[in-house]
Design an enzyme around this catalytic site. Structure first.
Site, short mmCIF file in Angstrom:
data_model
loop_
_atom_site.label_atom_id
_atom_site.label_comp_id
_atom_site.label_asym_id
_atom_site.label_seq_id
_atom_site.Cartn_x
_atom_site.Cartn_y
_atom_site.Cartn_z
N ASN A 9 88.74 73.47 -41.31
CA ASN A 9 89.45 72.30 -40.77
C ASN A 9 90.94 72.57 -40.93
O ASN A 9 91.47 72.52 -42.04
CB ASN A 9 89.03 71.05 -41.56
CG ASN A 9 89.82 69.81 -41.15
OD1 ASN A 9 90.57 69.84 -40.17
ND2 ASN A 9 89.65 68.73 -41.90
N TRP A 10 91.59 72.89 -39.81
CA TRP A 10 93.00 73.31 -39.89
C TRP A 10 93.97 72.13 -39.95
O TRP A 10 95.17 72.32 -40.06
CB TRP A 10 93.32 74.25 -38.71
CG TRP A 10 92.54 75.54 -38.79
CD1 TRP A 10 91.80 75.97 -39.87
CD2 TRP A 10 92.40 76.55 -37.80
NE1 TRP A 10 91.22 77.18 -39.60
CE2 TRP A 10 91.56 77.57 -38.34
CE3 TRP A 10 92.90 76.71 -36.50
CZ2 TRP A 10 91.22 78.73 -37.62
CZ3 TRP A 10 92.55 77.87 -35.78
CH2 TRP A 10 91.73 78.85 -36.34
N LYS A 11 93.44 70.94 -39.85
CA LYS A 11 94.25 69.70 -39.96
C LYS A 11 95.51 69.81 -39.07
O LYS A 11 95.43 70.40 -38.00
CB LYS A 11 94.59 69.45 -41.44
CG LYS A 11 93.34 69.44 -42.32
CD LYS A 11 93.57 68.97 -43.72
CE LYS A 11 92.26 69.02 -44.51
NZ LYS A 11 92.37 68.50 -45.86
N HIS A 94 86.55 61.70 -42.10
CA HIS A 94 87.32 62.44 -43.11
C HIS A 94 88.15 61.44 -43.93
O HIS A 94 88.67 60.47 -43.38
CB HIS A 94 88.23 63.46 -42.42
CG HIS A 94 88.78 64.47 -43.38
ND1 HIS A 94 89.79 64.17 -44.25
CD2 HIS A 94 88.42 65.75 -43.65
CE1 HIS A 94 90.05 65.24 -45.00
NE2 HIS A 94 89.23 66.21 -44.65
N GLU A 96 91.04 61.60 -45.00
CA GLU A 96 92.42 61.43 -44.50
C GLU A 96 92.45 60.42 -43.36
O GLU A 96 93.41 59.65 -43.22
CB GLU A 96 93.00 62.80 -44.09
CG GLU A 96 93.34 63.63 -45.31
CD GLU A 96 93.28 65.14 -45.10
OE1 GLU A 96 93.24 65.61 -43.95
OE2 GLU A 96 93.25 65.86 -46.13
N GLU A 166 83.02 65.44 -49.57
CA GLU A 166 84.39 65.84 -49.90
C GLU A 166 84.98 64.84 -50.88
O GLU A 166 85.54 63.81 -50.46
CB GLU A 166 85.25 65.87 -48.63
CG GLU A 166 84.82 66.91 -47.62
CD GLU A 166 86.00 67.39 -46.77
OE1 GLU A 166 86.19 68.60 -46.67
OE2 GLU A 166 86.75 66.55 -46.24
N GLY A 172 92.79 69.34 -51.31
CA GLY A 172 94.18 69.81 -51.35
C GLY A 172 94.82 69.78 -52.73
O GLY A 172 96.03 69.93 -52.85
N SER A 212 89.16 71.94 -52.08
CA SER A 212 89.69 73.09 -52.84
C SER A 212 88.69 74.24 -52.95
O SER A 212 88.62 74.91 -53.98
CB SER A 212 90.18 72.65 -54.23
OG SER A 212 91.27 71.75 -54.08
N GLY A 233 89.72 73.39 -45.97
CA GLY A 233 91.06 73.06 -45.45
C GLY A 233 91.99 74.24 -45.68
O GLY A 233 91.96 75.24 -44.96
N GLY A 234 92.81 74.14 -46.71
CA GLY A 234 93.88 75.11 -46.98
C GLY A 234 93.46 76.57 -46.86
O GLY A 234 94.13 77.36 -46.16
#
Ligand code: 13P
Length: 252
Positions: A9-11, A94, A96, A166, A172, A212, A233-234
């Site tokens: 997920n590149w957000k 999600h 976010e 999640e 993150g 993470s 993510g990251g």
């Protein structure tokens, strides 16, 4: 055997060139058939992502969509717009979206229904806050979120669904859930699906962990019996890290 799934997920990261560079590298990797790899670039890069991955088994996923088909919803994107560029999967729920964009259970439910009713696959996210966990309410919160997600589902819709646990405190932050903490939730979720539907269906649903996930913790997390892959993510922004996480699911 359940499908193993790794999703990046590149957000709101990577401009056009960065996205294309990463996709070109990913398009050359050989992943085994039993491992499904998906990437989720920003809206404006979805169409070029589909083109770049045309001859690759890697699938392109949208990060969000609206629940209506069309209309006066400035800034929104519908399932129709996604499907006509060959994007047939979407991430919904999600944290976010829930927290920053105030998406409540009703909105999430509508989005899930629209996606499922229009033959899209859905990656549905859920997870507790740190406060919930510290108060030892995490199982209760997860059950409530799950109830909203699964209450009106029909058995035949499950083949379109991937669940993703999640925990908000792990997203993150560099603090991942321990394999034991994640396994506890995944096992609980599977048990609830078995009660609401049946055990063989519960055993067939891929449940991913996200928060993470890194090359140095993915193998151990994926080794747990109810964890079928990751929503990353990251670490998915780096080709080397993402590829290494993809390789680690192969050891499961
Ligand atoms: P991080 O891997 O950066 O913690 O993000 C997880 C996530 O939110 C994936 O959807």
């Amino acid at each position: 055997m359940r499908q193993k799934v790794i999703i990046g997920n590149w957000k709101m990261n990577n401009d056009k060139k960065e996205t294309e560079d990463l996709l070109l590298k990913l398009s050359k990797i050989n992943c085994k058939k039993e491992i499904k790899v998906k990437v989720s670039p920003s809206y404006v890069n979805l169409e070029s992502a589909v083109k770049i991955l045309e001859n690759s088994p890697i699938e392109v996923v949208a990060q969000n969509m609206h629940y209506e088909e069309q209309g006066a919803y400035t800034g929104e994107i519908s399932y129709k717009m996604l499907k006509c560029i060959n994007v047939n999967s979407v991430i919904i729920g999600h944290s976010e979206r829930r927290m920053i964009f105030s998406e409540n259970d009703d909105i999430i439910k509508r989005k899930i229904n629209t996606a499922l009713n229009n033959e899209m696959d859905v990656i549905i996210c859920f997870g507790e806050s740190l406060e919930d966990r510290n108060k030892k309410k995490h199982i209760e919160i997860i059950s409530k979120q799950l109830d909203v997600i699964i209450s009106d589902l029909k058995i035949n819709q499950w083949k379109q669904i991937i669940l993703a646990y999640e925990p908000i405190w792990a997203i993150g932050t560099g603090v991942n859930a321990t394999p034991k903490q994640a396994q506890e939730i995944h096992k609980h979720v599977r048990a609830e699906i078995a009660i609401a539907f049946n055990k063989s269906l519960a055993d067939s649903v891929p449940i991913l962990y996200g928060g993470s996930l890194k090359p140095n913790n993915s193998e151990e997390i994926f080794s747990k019996p109810d964890i079928d892959g990751g929503l990353i993510g990251g670490a998915s922004l780096s080709f080397e890290d993402f590829n290494s996480i993809i390789k680690s699911i192969d050891k499961k």
